[in-house]
Design a protein around this motif. Structure first.
Motif, PDB file in Angstrom:
ATOM      1  N   LEU A  48      11.305  -2.155  -2.192  1.00 25.64           N
ATOM      2  CA  LEU A  48      11.748  -3.510  -3.146  1.00 25.64           C
ATOM      3  C   LEU A  48      12.176  -4.255  -2.047  1.00 25.64           C
ATOM      4  O   LEU A  48      12.692  -5.236  -2.120  1.00 25.64           O
ATOM      5  N   GLU A  49      12.644  -3.418  -1.449  1.00 26.75           N
ATOM      6  CA  GLU A  49      14.255  -4.447  -0.199  1.00 26.75           C
ATOM      7  C   GLU A  49      12.533  -5.334   0.473  1.00 26.75           C
ATOM      8  O   GLU A  49      13.344  -6.785   0.530  1.00 26.75           O
ATOM      9  N   GLU A  50      11.764  -4.915   0.865  1.00 25.70           N
ATOM     10  CA  GLU A  50      11.323  -5.932   1.449  1.00 25.70           C
ATOM     11  C   GLU A  50      10.124  -7.157   1.022  1.00 25.70           C
ATOM     12  O   GLU A  50      10.860  -7.704   1.185  1.00 25.70           O
ATOM     13  N   THR A  51      10.447  -6.143  -0.472  1.00 25.05           N
ATOM     14  CA  THR A  51       9.394  -7.628  -1.426  1.00 25.05           C
ATOM     15  C   THR A  51      10.349  -8.484  -1.348  1.00 25.05           C
ATOM     16  O   THR A  51       9.914  -9.839  -1.665  1.00 25.05           O
ATOM     17  N   ARG A  57      10.718 -15.361   1.753  1.00 20.12           N
ATOM     18  CA  ARG A  57      10.143 -15.792   2.472  1.00 20.12           C
ATOM     19  C   ARG A  57       9.113 -16.745   2.090  1.00 20.12           C
ATOM     20  O   ARG A  57       8.606 -17.583   2.551  1.00 20.12           O
ATOM     21  N   ILE A  58       8.583 -16.619   0.685  1.00 20.61           N
ATOM     22  CA  ILE A  58       7.868 -17.721   0.126  1.00 20.61           C
ATOM     23  C   ILE A  58       8.342 -19.204  -0.423  1.00 20.61           C
ATOM     24  O   ILE A  58       8.092 -19.983  -0.213  1.00 20.61           O
ATOM     25  N   ASP A  59      10.151 -18.335  -0.163  1.00 24.49           N
ATOM     26  CA  ASP A  59      10.558 -20.013  -0.930  1.00 24.49           C
ATOM     27  C   ASP A  59      10.578 -20.577   0.542  1.00 24.49           C
ATOM     28  O   ASP A  59      10.915 -22.269   0.460  1.00 24.49           O
ATOM     29  N   GLN A  60      10.873 -19.778   1.264  1.00 21.72           N
ATOM     30  CA  GLN A  60      10.709 -20.318   3.107  1.00 21.72           C
ATOM     31  C   GLN A  60      10.186 -21.524   3.392  1.00 21.72           C
ATOM     32  O   GLN A  60      10.280 -22.481   3.889  1.00 21.72           O
ATOM     33  N   TYR A 116      -2.346 -12.520   0.666  1.00 22.07           N
ATOM     34  CA  TYR A 116      -1.680 -13.209   1.715  1.00 22.07           C
ATOM     35  C   TYR A 116      -2.862 -13.093   2.791  1.00 22.07           C
ATOM     36  O   TYR A 116      -2.895 -14.332   3.639  1.00 22.07           O
ATOM     37  N   GLY A 117      -3.474 -12.474   3.226  1.00 18.59           N
ATOM     38  CA  GLY A 117      -4.945 -13.373   4.036  1.00 18.59           C
ATOM     39  C   GLY A 117      -6.038 -14.245   3.820  1.00 18.59           C
ATOM     40  O   GLY A 117      -5.988 -14.601   4.300  1.00 18.59           O
ATOM     41  N   THR A 118      -5.669 -14.380   1.928  1.00 27.21           N
ATOM     42  CA  THR A 118      -5.917 -15.482   1.787  1.00 27.21           C
ATOM     43  C   THR A 118      -5.404 -16.624   2.242  1.00 27.21           C
ATOM     44  O   THR A 118      -5.986 -18.583   2.837  1.00 27.21           O
ATOM     45  N   VAL A 137       2.533 -14.330   7.980  1.00 29.42           N
ATOM     46  CA  VAL A 137       1.584 -13.750   8.636  1.00 29.42           C
ATOM     47  C   VAL A 137       2.832 -11.966   8.421  1.00 29.42           C
ATOM     48  O   VAL A 137       2.270 -11.015   8.318  1.00 29.42           O
ATOM     49  N   ASP A 138       3.680 -12.368   8.679  1.00 32.01           N
ATOM     50  CA  ASP A 138       4.907 -11.311   8.468  1.00 32.01           C
ATOM     51  C   ASP A 138       4.798 -10.466   6.973  1.00 32.01           C
ATOM     52  O   ASP A 138       4.726  -9.127   7.379  1.00 32.01           O
ATOM     53  N   THR A 139       4.795 -11.598   6.470  1.00 32.56           N
ATOM     54  CA  THR A 139       4.878 -10.478   4.547  1.00 32.56           C
ATOM     55  C   THR A 139       3.494  -9.485   4.997  1.00 32.56           C
ATOM     56  O   THR A 139       3.124  -9.006   4.252  1.00 32.56           O
ATOM     57  N   LEU A 140       2.336  -9.879   5.248  1.00 30.33           N
ATOM     58  CA  LEU A 140       1.101  -9.431   5.198  1.00 30.33           C
ATOM     59  C   LEU A 140       1.205  -8.041   6.965  1.00 30.33           C
ATOM     60  O   LEU A 140       0.640  -6.703   5.848  1.00 30.33           O
ATOM     61  N   LYS A 141       1.857  -8.243   7.572  1.00 32.92           N
ATOM     62  CA  LYS A 141       2.084  -7.306   8.962  1.00 32.92           C
ATOM     63  C   LYS A 141       2.835  -6.040   7.486  1.00 32.92           C
ATOM     64  O   LYS A 141       2.843  -4.954   7.507  1.00 32.92           O
ATOM     65  N   GLU A 142       4.090  -5.754   6.688  1.00 33.17           N
ATOM     66  CA  GLU A 142       4.721  -5.544   5.737  1.00 33.17           C
ATOM     67  C   GLU A 142       4.111  -5.532   4.907  1.00 33.17           C
ATOM     68  O   GLU A 142       3.746  -3.839   4.510  1.00 33.17           O
ATOM     69  N   GLU A 143       2.998  -5.965   4.164  1.00 31.97           N
ATOM     70  CA  GLU A 143       2.246  -5.178   3.573  1.00 31.97           C
ATOM     71  C   GLU A 143       0.902  -3.750   3.443  1.00 31.97           C
ATOM     72  O   GLU A 143       1.323  -2.815   3.504  1.00 31.97           O
TER      73      GLU A 143
END
Length: 167
Positions: A48-51, A57-60, A116-118, A137-143
């Motif tokens: 939840l915290e990561e999400t 990150r999407i906002d950034q 995220y890959g797409t 890429v950072d988010t993909l790694k977290e997922e």
């Protein structure tokens, strides 16, 4: 908005994953409360915290690229969240529900991983700034890490792992 160009499609997909992330932030607390496995409950709370960070990150990304997201609802995530709610409503708390919640959460992770890959591939194709692409890429790694953590919890010893192997 019609999706006539790769950029139109990219904006649609980014808007979709943004909606998906928002929806999962509302579902994760209930999943954590419904779990009897402390490791699983903690994994849900941690994700939840990561999400929430992924939404930031999407906002950034949007700010860095000057894109404007569409207001929309990710119907795929809506369905995945509904499946998790059905499990919680229909299965008594315990190892069977925990096993179901792991499966439901991994479906979510796999959806997000593919999304995220797409997005990363399209962003590179569109020539977007590498610093912006790195946010995705950072988010993909977290997922991917969240998916691996769920697999590890499922594969741990004890009654829960035995229940999962029977399925």
């Amino acid at each position: 908005m019609a999706r006539k160009t790769i950029e139109d499609l990219f904006i649609h997909e980014l808007s979709d994953i943004y909606s998906a992330e928002k929806q999962i932030t509302r579902a994760l607390p209930r999943m954590a409360r419904s779990s009897t496995n402390p490791l699983l409950a903690e994994a849900f709370k941690s994700h939840l915290e990561e999400t929430q960070g992924q939404i930031e990150r999407i906002d950034q990304f949007v700010e860095a690229t000057g894109l404007k997201l569409k207001r929309m609802k990710c119907v795929a995530m809506e369905g995945l969240v509904e499946e998790a709610k059905e499990l919680i409503d229909e299965i008594e708390k315990g190892e069977v529900l925990d096993a179901g919640l792991i499966g439901a959460a991994q479906k979510v992770e796999h959806y997000e991983i593919s999304g995220y890959g797409t997005l990363i591939a399209m962003a590179k194709h569109l020539g977007m700034k590498s610093s912006a692409v790195q946010l995705l890429v950072d988010t993909l790694k977290e997922e991917k890490a969240a998916d691996e953590k769920l697999s590890a919890i499922a594969e741990q010893g004890g009654d829960q792992a035995a229940t999962l192997k029977k399925a």
